[in-house]
Design a protein around this motif. Structure first.
Motif, mmCIF file in Angstrom:
data_model
loop_
_atom_site.group_PDB
_atom_site.id
_atom_site.type_symbol
_atom_site.label_atom_id
_atom_site.label_comp_id
_atom_site.label_asym_id
_atom_site.label_seq_id
_atom_site.Cartn_x
_atom_site.Cartn_y
_atom_site.Cartn_z
ATOM 1 N N ASP A 56 0.822 -1.215 0.000
ATOM 2 C CA ASP A 56 0.000 0.000 0.000
ATOM 3 C C ASP A 56 0.853 1.261 0.000
ATOM 4 O OD1 ASP A 56 -2.489 -1.153 -0.149
ATOM 5 O OD2 ASP A 56 -2.911 -1.027 1.993
ATOM 6 N N SER A 57 2.011 1.198 0.645
ATOM 7 C CA SER A 57 2.854 2.394 0.756
ATOM 8 C C SER A 57 3.446 2.817 -0.585
ATOM 9 C CB SER A 57 3.972 2.157 1.778
ATOM 10 O OG SER A 57 4.935 1.234 1.292
ATOM 11 N N PHE A 58 3.380 1.949 -1.591
ATOM 12 C CA PHE A 58 3.840 2.324 -2.927
ATOM 13 C C PHE A 58 2.786 3.155 -3.658
ATOM 14 C CE2 PHE A 58 6.745 -1.105 -2.012
ATOM 15 C CZ PHE A 58 7.924 -0.727 -2.650
ATOM 16 N N THR A 59 1.533 3.133 -3.188
ATOM 17 C CA THR A 59 0.494 3.980 -3.759
ATOM 18 C C THR A 59 0.546 5.337 -3.078
ATOM 19 O OG1 THR A 59 -1.259 3.336 -2.200
ATOM 20 C CG2 THR A 59 -0.911 1.922 -4.125
ATOM 21 N N ILE A 60 -0.291 6.270 -3.524
ATOM 22 C CA ILE A 60 -0.186 7.646 -3.052
ATOM 23 C C ILE A 60 -1.054 7.937 -1.836
ATOM 24 C CG2 ILE A 60 -2.027 8.635 -4.467
ATOM 25 C CD1 ILE A 60 1.464 10.146 -3.650
ATOM 26 N N THR A 86 3.303 7.092 4.762
ATOM 27 C CA THR A 86 4.155 6.795 3.620
ATOM 28 C C THR A 86 3.299 6.535 2.389
ATOM 29 O OG1 THR A 86 5.804 5.780 5.067
ATOM 30 C CG2 THR A 86 5.938 5.265 2.720
ATOM 31 N N GLY A 87 3.607 7.241 1.294
ATOM 32 C CA GLY A 87 2.884 7.027 0.044
ATOM 33 C C GLY A 87 3.724 7.525 -1.116
ATOM 34 N N ILE A 123 -3.301 2.414 -7.789
ATOM 35 C CA ILE A 123 -3.971 1.502 -6.868
ATOM 36 C C ILE A 123 -4.390 0.192 -7.545
ATOM 37 C CG2 ILE A 123 -6.273 2.486 -7.243
ATOM 38 C CD1 ILE A 123 -6.757 2.058 -4.233
ATOM 39 N N ILE A 124 -4.618 0.242 -8.868
ATOM 40 C CA ILE A 124 -4.885 -0.969 -9.651
ATOM 41 C C ILE A 124 -3.916 -0.985 -10.826
ATOM 42 C CG2 ILE A 124 -6.565 -2.242 -11.047
ATOM 43 C CD1 ILE A 124 -8.781 -0.801 -9.506
ATOM 44 N N ASP A 125 -3.106 -2.021 -10.908
ATOM 45 C CA ASP A 125 -2.162 -2.123 -12.015
ATOM 46 C C ASP A 125 -2.042 -3.589 -12.431
ATOM 47 O OD1 ASP A 125 0.089 -2.237 -13.721
ATOM 48 O OD2 ASP A 125 0.873 -0.395 -12.869
ATOM 49 N N PRO A 126 -2.637 -3.955 -13.569
ATOM 50 C CA PRO A 126 -2.632 -5.353 -14.005
ATOM 51 C C PRO A 126 -1.242 -5.962 -14.137
ATOM 52 C CG PRO A 126 -4.186 -4.072 -15.310
ATOM 53 C CD PRO A 126 -3.399 -3.091 -14.495
ATOM 54 N N LEU A 127 -0.242 -5.167 -14.529
ATOM 55 C CA LEU A 127 1.094 -5.719 -14.705
ATOM 56 C C LEU A 127 1.707 -6.170 -13.384
ATOM 57 C CD1 LEU A 127 2.944 -3.651 -17.451
ATOM 58 C CD2 LEU A 127 2.328 -6.070 -17.465
#
Length: 335
Positions: A105-109, A123-124, A130-134
């Motif tokens: 989650d912390s990789f999202t904003i 942390t963001g 928030i949704i990334d198929p790859l």
């Protein structure tokens, strides 16, 4: 991240840690445990802004989840009494499934309070949407292949490949973000003196991908918004200026919803005075001009005065046409 992605990550980790020992049970427990932190959305925190800013706090704390791990591992091993010699592996599975949820989650904003209750800023990074198929699809494929192979070596290997690919994709996102941030700083430096001095810069991944990046620049008289695609032929970013009215918050510094939103958004917010005399704050990090996911009424004008009111979330209609335009912008500046 979305629930499907969190379940996929937990299931893949469960398969990697215990799949060869307990089969599908490891996948099921991994996926189930990975959803636990998000159950806080069903708990009312006492107000619209509180619900917004306390999500991803206590339930996403690495401290809380680590302390909870031994109890959950003991309960699971107790339920499956046929695995008395696997307590340590259940412990590892539970801990990984729980703590990787807030870390991802912390990789999202949005903002994840990884060290709650310590007074550490959420942390963001915003290096992945928030949704990334790859990111998600390789995890799902790895789990499915492992189960379909009945835990054959090649199936377990495919699960590990899925985990490795998704992990490398996170590193790619951070790398691409740093690259675009450098380009944004070049553009701002070249235009220095032409606009109001810049205050803060934010670069976040576009919808469902890490090829298009949204660039947000806060200024004293509003903010700039622009987009840069990794397919763009040059290093130019076309910014549009939007106004904000932060002066409307004068005298509202002690109004908790106002100060809380300023803190949680890290200063990336806009203030508007609507036609019906409402004063609203929008978190600029999530959404795009003119529609933002999180907008709150915090005050209203009564005569000549701006009066604080009980905070209320203002639902914004979803503009799927805008999402389509942004995806088309990946390959063409004409969109």
């Amino acid at each position: 991240m979305d629930s499907v992605t969190q379940i996929a990550l937990g299931a893949a980790l469960g398969q990697a840690v215990l799949g060869h020992k307990v089969g599908y049970r490891a996948v099921l427990w991994g996926g189930a445990l990975a959803t636990l932190p998000d159950l806080d959305v069903f708990v009312s925190m006492g107000g619209a802004v509180a619900d917004f800013t306390y999500h991803r706090s206590f339930s996403h704390s690495l401290i809380t989840l680590t302390l909870l791990t031994p109890l959950l591992a003991w309960l699971i091993n107790k339920l499956h009494g046929q695995y008395p010699d696997l307590q340590r592996r259940w412990l590892l599975l539970v801990w990984l499934a729980l703590v990787t949820h807030p870390i991802l989650d912390s990789f999202t904003i949005y903002g994840t309070q990884l060290f709650w209750p310590l007074p550490v800023e959420p942390t963001g990074s915003g290096s992945i949407f928030i949704i990334d198929p790859l990111y998600t699809v390789p995890l799902l494929l790895g789990v499915v292949l492992a189960l379909a192979s009945r835990q054959a070596d090649w199936g377990r290997k495919m699960n590990r490949v899925g985990l490795a690919f998704s992990s490398l994709y996170l590193i790619w996102g951070l790398t691409a973000q740093a690259y675009v941030t450098g380009i944004a700083e070049e553009n701002l430096a070249a235009s220095a003196g032409k606009n109001t001095p810049d205050k803060e810069l934010l670069v976040t991944a576009g919808p469902f991908n890490t090829l298009l990046w949204r660039v947000l620049v806060m200024q004293d008289d509003g903010y700039l918004e622009g987009y840069y695609s990794l397919f763009d032929p040059d290093r130019q970013i076309e910014f549009k200026h939007y106004s904000s009215q932060p002066e409307l918050l004068s005298g509202l510094q002690d109004h908790w919803p106002v100060s809380r939103l300023q803190w949680f958004s890290k200063g990336f917010f806009k203030v508007e005075h609507t036609g019906n005399d409402d004063v609203i704050i929008s978190d600029l990090r999530m959404g795009a001009e003119p529609a933002y996911v999180f907008t709150f009424k915090v005050a209203e004008q009564q005569g000549e005065d701006i009066v604080p009111v009980t905070d209320q979330r203002i639902e914004q209609p979803r503009d799927w046409g805008l999402a389509k335009q942004l995806l088309q912008r990946i390959v063409s500046r004409d969109n």
